[in-house]
Write an enzyme that holds these catalytic residues in place. Structure first.
Site, short mmCIF file in Angstrom:
data_model
loop_
_atom_site.label_atom_id
_atom_site.label_comp_id
_atom_site.label_asym_id
_atom_site.label_seq_id
_atom_site.Cartn_x
_atom_site.Cartn_y
_atom_site.Cartn_z
N HIS A 129 0.82 -1.22 0.00
CA HIS A 129 0.00 0.00 0.00
C HIS A 129 0.85 1.27 0.00
O HIS A 129 0.34 2.35 -0.31
CB HIS A 129 -0.98 -0.01 1.17
CG HIS A 129 -0.39 0.29 2.51
ND1 HIS A 129 -0.09 -0.69 3.43
CD2 HIS A 129 -0.05 1.46 3.10
CE1 HIS A 129 0.40 -0.13 4.52
NE2 HIS A 129 0.43 1.18 4.35
N ASP A 159 0.15 -7.62 1.48
CA ASP A 159 0.64 -6.24 1.62
C ASP A 159 2.17 -6.17 1.70
O ASP A 159 2.72 -5.40 2.48
CB ASP A 159 0.02 -5.56 2.84
CG ASP A 159 0.08 -4.03 2.74
OD1 ASP A 159 0.27 -3.52 1.63
OD2 ASP A 159 -0.03 -3.36 3.78
N SER A 234 4.56 2.65 8.05
CA SER A 234 4.23 1.51 7.20
C SER A 234 5.44 1.10 6.37
O SER A 234 6.07 1.93 5.71
CB SER A 234 3.08 1.86 6.26
OG SER A 234 1.87 1.99 6.97
#
Length: 386
Positions: A129, A159, A234
């Site tokens: 992402h 992911d 992230s």
């Protein structure tokens, strides 16, 4: 008369003393020639001369070992293209022209994330992402150098993405840990670039292992931690106190966008498996049989005439001409096991089938109209997610 003079004298003295007290308290410098001491002549302080070793209980060595391998990731996409993706049919109005522009050379929209260098060849792990739909990806190293990166491949269903930069004198790659060495209660450190403020380290403990049913990814097996993970973390590193990589930070549970003590990291064993598949094939290939499973509830068990201790899933739908259809599966069948591995729920079926290679033959145990039945079918390739 004498009493009056004495009263006036006493009042004058009282006023002078009051004025003197105010001045010595608030403006002592106005009283030149007074003996008021306002500065201490000398002070003896005891200072430590031990600066060579970390403080007791410090994780400095673990951070020193791993932090140089953590990078910042900047991605951008053309603003005009981004707007078009949101609404292809909507024409630009004056508001959009003013704030976004309508020219081909519109300013790019940038986002920020983190990544981890895992090999001297310049391979970098991050989240899918973070780089999804990016037109350009730029990597900023811990020493300030910046490089353009290319995407080797990514897997939206876990992911995970793998990037590569061509650069010399890269920081020492991070050391991959072993998931078997990670236990609930272990101290862990999260390294990343939250909110774009720069490389940051937070600490916490492992709150849970094997956390699934979170609803973030298709295939979930998270390490849960209370180490603060915020936007921008992230793709960053979750390390143990030895400085070894044990997970890739991916998401938080939050009501306000900030850390609330519930963060999730993809464990290193799954990360390594996905990375190796991407490096080898450019993508991840999983098995698929084309069914619509449903968890067994007490009401379903009763309606199907099955005992309450039956474990499995009911197949409420079967794709026409899919692998399951060609193997003889019918809607309403109850699937109990795959290759003698019991199925507890929909997620366990998904994981078991995904581990099979397309073309492999699997043995299924089912119940059809209250009767046990053994079937064989050939696994297909799981379609790419839309």
């Amino acid at each position: 008369m004498l009493n009056r003079l004495w009263l006036l004298f006493a009042q004058a003295v009282t006023i002078l003393i009051a004025v003197w007290f105010v001045l010595i308290t608030l403006k002592p410098e106005w009283l030149a020639g007074t003996n008021v001491t306002t500065i201490v002549d000398s002070v003896t302080l005891k200072e430590s001369d031990d600066v060579s070793s970390p403080n007791p209980g410090s994780y400095h060595e673990a951070v020193k070992k791993s932090m140089p391998a953590v990078v910042n990731i900047f991605t951008s996409k053309n603003a005009k293209q981004a707007i078009a993706r949101k609404d292809k049919n909507k024409k630009s109005d004056t508001f959009n022209q003013f704030f976004f522009g309508d020219s081909p050379d519109a300013e790019p929209i940038s986002s920020l994330g983190s990544g981890v260098i895992v090999s001297p060849e310049g391979l970098i792990l991050t989240n899918h992402h973070v780089i999804n739909d990016a037109d350009q990806i730029e990597i900023a190293l811990s020493d300030g150098r910046k490089f353009k990166a290319k995407t080797i491949g990514s897997d939206p269903e876990t992911d995970i993405a793998v990037l590569k930069i061509d650069a010399s004198n890269l920081p020492t790659p991070i050391t991959l840990g072993k998931i078997d060495s990670v236990h609930i209660g272990d101290v862990v450190l999260a390294i990343g670039n939250p909110f774009g403020v720069g490389e940051t380290v937070t600490s916490g403990i492992v709150s849970a292992m094997g956390r699934d049913r979170v609803g973030i990814n298709t295939f979930e097996n998270f390490i849960q931690t209370d180490a603060a993970i915020n936007p921008g973390n992230s793709g960053g590193a979750l390390i143990d106190t030895r400085g070894n990589l044990i997970g890739i930070n991916t998401a938080i549970f939050s009501n306000n966008g900030g850390s609330m003590g519930i963060g999730f990291a993809i464990p290193i064993n799954l990360v390594k498996q996905i990375m190796e598949a991407i490096i080898k094939n450019g993508s991840v290939t999983r098995g698929w049989i084309g069914v619509e499973p449903q968890n067994l509830t007490p009401e379903l068990l009763e309606s199907l005439g099955l005992s309450k201790d039956t474990h499995g899933v009911v197949l409420s739908g079967v794709l026409d001409q899919g692998p399951a259809d060609r193997g003889g599966i019918k809607p309403g069948d109850v699937l109990l096991s795959v290759n003698n591995q019991n199925i507890d729920d929909v997620r366990s079926l998904l994981n078991l089938i995904a581990q099979e290679k397309p073309g492999d033959e699997v043995d299924l145990k089912i119940i059809r109209k209250s009767k046990p039945l053994d079937l064989k079918l050939r696994v297909g390739k799981r379609p790419s997610p839309k």
